[in-house]
Structures are given as structure tokens and as C-alpha cells.
Design a protein around this motif. Structure first.
Motif, mmCIF file in Angstrom:
data_model
loop_
_atom_site.group_PDB
_atom_site.id
_atom_site.type_symbol
_atom_site.label_atom_id
_atom_site.label_comp_id
_atom_site.label_asym_id
_atom_site.label_seq_id
_atom_site.Cartn_x
_atom_site.Cartn_y
_atom_site.Cartn_z
ATOM 1 N N CYS A 63 0.827 -1.213 0.000
ATOM 2 C CA CYS A 63 0.000 0.000 0.000
ATOM 3 C C CYS A 63 0.861 1.263 0.000
ATOM 4 N N ALA A 64 2.018 1.227 0.655
ATOM 5 C CA ALA A 64 2.918 2.383 0.645
ATOM 6 C C ALA A 64 3.438 2.635 -0.771
ATOM 7 N N ILE A 65 3.812 1.550 -1.456
ATOM 8 C CA ILE A 65 4.280 1.697 -2.843
ATOM 9 C C ILE A 65 3.147 2.201 -3.732
ATOM 10 N N ALA A 66 1.964 1.616 -3.573
ATOM 11 C CA ALA A 66 0.817 2.034 -4.380
ATOM 12 C C ALA A 66 0.446 3.486 -4.097
ATOM 13 N N LEU A 67 0.522 3.892 -2.840
ATOM 14 C CA LEU A 67 0.190 5.266 -2.465
ATOM 15 C C LEU A 67 1.130 6.263 -3.142
ATOM 16 N N ALA A 68 2.429 5.969 -3.069
ATOM 17 C CA ALA A 68 3.409 6.887 -3.667
ATOM 18 C C ALA A 68 3.251 6.949 -5.183
#
Length: 587
Positions: free
Chosen positions: A208-213
């Protein structure tokens, strides 16, 4: 143009097959119809209360989530879980609206919600439902761009929705009172990072952190779709292969849903009546197809999202294209996140197969005790548990038998294992039915055959507790070799290390079903493989002379036991050969 029509024909055929799939007791039909009723009632209650369109959509989505995620095994537990949803949903709703104008803090808090939501799955269906509801309240706030001033009516909408769900699900139409929901097998044990839910919490948070960025690089307004995609890919998965397959299916469902949105949602232009009717159709489709196809479920979710954007007056073709891009970014984030602390497909497969074979042993032991005259032994309970374990094993093996899997040897091995496990389940159900007959069970040959089956199980699974959540392995060998016995059973026949040699070394040659005398001979030979612990009640067997020699139902029971023995011995080939070599034909 011709190719496009052909594509629509293919899609129509697949959807038709999905719609006419077997639905015993019309359970899927009733659950989907109830979901439509609950969502419509929740949205109508919000409208009648004078709430805004944003609040009415919030109410409908809250009702959909409550009906979709709460899956406790009893009605009482479902009611308690539904009552607990506001305790996690409302605080998250408040945080999401309050932090709307503070992007860095908002993103950090959402990632913490992601971690907590996945970590809560260790507490079973209730933790699973509460975690999803909390995450989705944060998502809905971003979807609707809700502001702090709207918080009171959003609270009212959620509470009205849950009240409507309670009235429909537990009062007006309680399907689960007559048809209890299927129970889920206990999760794999473990501590620390060896617990699958803990690993998945780190994986989902990283994804989710990768997707968010990446999603924010694409759009500062619709980035949350990438986060939502990454989150949902990790729902109901337990291994790297399951996660990747689910991501692929989500992308397929989103692409087809976007195509349908271009044809349906955009021409409507947000007209209230037809849009509301089509949203109801999508809700029905979500619930009706979810148990059958994740791709079709995502198709209906995507179409519904387009319709809701039309109601909000922001729908246009570019938005649907952005929806696809954000979905692709979220799937990519999940693919990267799953590499962190991975639970390999082979490790997960090994764990569930080992549990299934151990359950076969427990059921056979109970059947042997019942056949020996113990009225308290109940193989039926173990047979039901075996069905649950095999369903979970099939889900774990699904990535290996996927049509697009290029690993032909592993695909053949997985299909062989599934077929043999299905054979075991069929024979176990028949055995449990015969053992329940107090007259048919009194046959000396049945006890002897049951003990031979136990010997075959002991040859497949080493005695004593086993660790099912070992550290991830680079290949299948490390995952399936623990299934091979390490005790003396593997050395009874120097010329053949397989299970068949381990069992037949102590069983007289010749057909086992010809006469009662041959089974009595086998009964005399089997104790060499049986445990010798005098306190173990499963080893106590009556003398053959004390039991009636024949019964009309004994032949059927013998057929089940011999079929079970053959299936267990045949499992040795796919479980012990090298995963990268062609599957040798069974002898």
C-alpha cells in the motif's frame, strides 16, 4: 468491429456460465437478494433522514460492507461483529476527515490502519471483518472527498446503515438460521514473523505504501484507487502465488468493468432513477458472483463505481482510464510487496496438505474405534473438517493449476494431488457413513482395513507434532519433503522407499477384499506399524473372534477403506518426486 462483437459474445458466454453455476438451496441467490434489500433500505433511510447525497452513498457502502465482510460461523457472533463495526469505523472516519488537508500525516495514519487491519485477521472472521471495515471507512472518505464539517451526517449515515443491515439480516431475512455459513479452518499456527497474518500485515503495508506513492504521481485526486487495489489483493490470500493470481484477476475484472462503464455509465449521465436501478443490479452481481469468480465480482464493483461517479457529477472517459492506471499501479505494488517476507506457494501448500492428511488419520482412527465398538468415537466430525481443509488446499494450489501458469510439471503435480485428495475425501465420507451404522460396523475385516489405512497415513506424515509455518523456502523440495517420513517406516523395504513398500511390507500379498480370512491375516500383520503406547486408546482393538465375520454393509466399507489406502499410497509420487521433473506415472 467484428472482433469486438466476438469478444462481447465470449464475455456473454462466460457470464452465462457463471449465472447458471450450481447454487444448492439457492443460497447465493438469496444472499444476493438480501444484500440488495439491505443496501437499498440503508440508502433510503439516509435520504428520508434528509442527509446529503454524499451521506446517502456512505450509508449504502457501509451496508454493503457490513453484509459482505461479516462471516462468523453463528448468527449470534455475526450480530456481535455487526454491532462492533461502528467502534472501529467511526474513529477511522473521524481521522480520515480531520486529516484530509494534511497529506503526509493522512498517508501515515492510513498505512497504520492497513497494518492493523491485516494484523487483526489473526483473530478469525471477526478480526477480518473489523479490519476491512476500518480500512474501507478511510477509503470511502477519500472516494467522496468528505470534509470535517460533514462528519456528523457521515456518522448518522453509518449508524443508519448498520441498523438497516441488522433489521434485514437478523430479523426480516436471516438466511443463516437455516443454512449456517461454511466454517473456515483454523489459520496456520506460528509465532512472531512465522505467523502468516503477521507476515501479511508487513506485506500489505509495504504494498500500500508503494501504491500510495505511485498513485499520487499519477493523480493527486484519485490516488486512493491504487491503495484500495493493493489492499484488496491481500484479502483472503495466504501465499505469494495466491496474491499474484488475485492481482491478475482484479486487473481483468477492472478492465472489463471500465469497458462496460463506457457503454452504460457515461450515457446515463448520472440520471438518478436508472443509475440507482443499475447500482442495485451491481450489488446483486457482487454478492452472487463473489463465491465463484473474483474477476466477475470486480467487474460489478468497477461498474458500480462508475455509476456512483456519475451520480456525483464527475464521470468522464478520462476518469475511467485513470481508474485503470491506478488499478495497474496498485497491482504492481502488491506484486512488489509480496516479495517482502514471502510465504511461498509451496510452503503454504505443504502446510495445508499435511493438515488434510493428518485429518484423514484422525478420521480413520475414529472410524477404527467406532468399528471396534466405541460409541463415543465420531468420524463424521473429522470428515466435515476434511472438507474444509481440502477447500483451503484447493485455494492454495490454484496458482499452480491456473491456465496461464507456465510451470507444466508443477501444474501436473498439483492436479494429481488435488485428484487424490478428492478421492480421499470421497472415501472418508463413505467410511463415516458406514461407521455410523451400529450393525454394519461389527465386522472384523473393517477393523483390519482401517488399521492398514492408518499405516499408510503414518508412512506419509511423520508421527508427532509438525511445524506448518516454517520459514519460506526457495523451492518445492523444502516444502514437501517434510511430508516424507523420517522414522523406521521408510526403511522397511530397501528396494522401494515409497509409501507402498512401507505399508505392504507388513501386509500379506494378494487381494485384500477376497475373503474375511485374508483381512484377518492383515489384521495380525498391521500391529507392527501401530503405536505401542499402552495409554493410547486408538490402538485397542477387539479380537477378531469376538466380532461377527460378515455384514451386508461391510463390503461397501471395505471398498471405501481400500480406495482410501490406494489414494494415500499414490500421494507419495507427487509429494516426493522433484518438483521440476516430469511426474512419474503411478505404479
Amino acid at each position: 468491429m467484428k472482433k469486438g462483437k466476438q469478444g462481447l459474445v465470449v464475455v456473454g458466454r462466460v457470464l452465462r456460465r457463471t449465472c447458471v453455476a450450481p447454487d444448492p438451496g439457492k443460497v447465493r441467490l438469496r444472499v444476493a437478494s438480501r444484500a440488495v434489500l439491505g443496501v437499498v433500505l440503508a440508502a433510503a433511510a439516509a435520504e428520508l433522514a434528509g442527509l446529503s447525497l454524499t451521506a446517502s452513498i456512505t450509508a449504502g457502502l457501509a451496508a454493503l460492507l457490513a453484509l459482505f465482510t461479516v462471516g462468523d460461523p453463528t448468527v449470534r457472533r455475526q450480530a456481535v461483529t455487526t454491532a462492533l463495526l461502528p467502534l472501529v469505523g467511526l474513529p477511522v472516519l473521524a481521522l480520515a476527515t480531520a486529516l484530509h488537508g494534511v497529506p503526509l500525516l493522512r498517508d501515515t495514519v492510513w498505512l497504520l490502519v492497513v497494518f492493523a487491519g491485516v494484523y487483526a485477521r489473526r483473530w478469525g472472521p471477526r478480526g477480518h471483518a473489523l479490519g476491512i471495515f476500518a480500512f474501507m471507512q478511510f477509503f470511502v472518505t477519500q472516494f467522496l472527498h468528505a470534509m470535517p464539517a460533514q462528519l456528523p451526517e457521515l456518522y448518522a449515515a453509518v449508524l443508519l446503515a448498520l441498523a438497516a443491515v441488522g433489521a434485514v439480516r437478523f430479523v426480516a431475512w436471516c438466511i443463516e438460521r437455516r443454512v449456517p455459513p461454511p466454517a473456515a479452518p483454523a489459520p496456520l499456527p506460528g509465532t512472531g514473523l512465522h505467523r502468516p497474518t503477521t507476515r501479511q500485515a508487513f506485506q500489505a503495508t509495504a504494498a500500500c505504501a508503494i501504491a500510495l506513492a505511485a498513485g499520487q504521481l499519477l493523480s493527486q485526486e484519485r490516488w486512493y484507487w491504487a491503495v484500495g487495489t493493493a489492499w484488496w489483493i491481500f484479502v483472503n490470500t495466504a501465499s505469494r502465488g495466491e496474491t499474484l493470481v488475485r492481482g491478475f484477476r482484479r486487473v481483468v475484472g477492472t478492465v472489463t468493468g471500465i469497458a462496460a462503464g463506457l457503454l452504460v455509465a457515461i450515457p446515463l449521465g448520472g440520471a438518478p432513477a436508472p443509475t440507482a436501478a443499475l447500482v442495485a443490479v451491481c450489488v446483486f452481481g457482487i454478492f452472487y458472483t463473489a463465491p465463484l469468480s473474483y474477476s466477475w465480482m470486480m467487474f460489478f464493483v468497477t461498474v458500480m463505481a462508475g455509476l456512483l461517479y456519475g451520480l456525483l457529477g464527475v464521470l468522464h472517459p478520462g476518469l475511467l482510464l485513470l481508474r485503470f492506471e491506478e488499478t495497474a499501479v496498485g497491482a504492481l505494488g502488491a506484486a512488489v510487496g509480496v516479495v517482502l517476507l514471502p510465504v511461498t506457494t509451496h510452503a503454504a501448500t505443504n502446510a495445508w496438505i499435511q493438515r488434510a492428511v493428518t485429518c484423514v488419520h484422525a478420521c480413520t482412527t475414529a472410524a477404527a474405534r467406532r468399528l471396534a465398538g466405541d460409541p463415543d468415537a465420531d468420524p463424521a466430525a473429522h470428515a466435515a473438517e476434511l472438507d474444509l481443509l481440502l477447500a483451503r488446499a484447493r485455494l492454495t494450489l490454484a496458482p499452480l493449476v491456473h491456465p496461464m501458469s507456465p510451470l507444466r510439471a508443477r501444474k501436473a503435480r498439483a492436479r494429481r494431488v488435488l485428484a487424490l485428495l478428492d478421492d480421499c475425501a470421497r472415501e472418508i465420507r463413505g467410511l463415516a457413513a458406514v461407521a455410523a451404522d451400529p450393525d454394519a460396523s461389527h465386522d472384523a475385516r473393517l477393523a483390519a482395513a482401517a488399521w492398514r489405512v492408518e499405516a499408510a497415513v503414518h508412512a506419509l506424515v511423520p508421527a508427532g507434532p509438525t511445524t506448518t509455518t516454517a520459514a519460506p523456502d526457495p523451492g518445492v523440495e523444502a516444502a514437501v519433503l517434510p511430508l516424507a517420513p523420517t522414522g523406521p517406516a521408510t526403511t522397511t523395504a530397501a528396494s522401494d522407499p515409497g509409501v507402498e513398500a512401507a505399508v505392504h511390507a507388513s501386509v500379506p500379498a494378494g487381494p485384500a477384499t477376497t475373503t474375511a480370512a485374508s483381512d484377518r491375516s492383515a489384521e495380525a500383520a498391521v500391529p507392527a506399524l501401530a503405536p505401542t503406547d499402552p495409554t493410547n486408546t486408538t490402538t485397542a482393538r477387539p479380537a477378531a473372534s469376538d466380532l461377527p465375520p460378515h455384514h451386508p454393509g461391510a463390503e461397501a466399507a471395505l471398498a471405501h477403506l481400500h480406495g482410501l489406502e490406494r489414494a494415500l499410497m499414490a500421494l507419495a509420487t507427487p509429494l516426493r518426486t522433484s518438483p521440476r521433473s516430469p511426474l512419474a506415472p503411478a505404479a
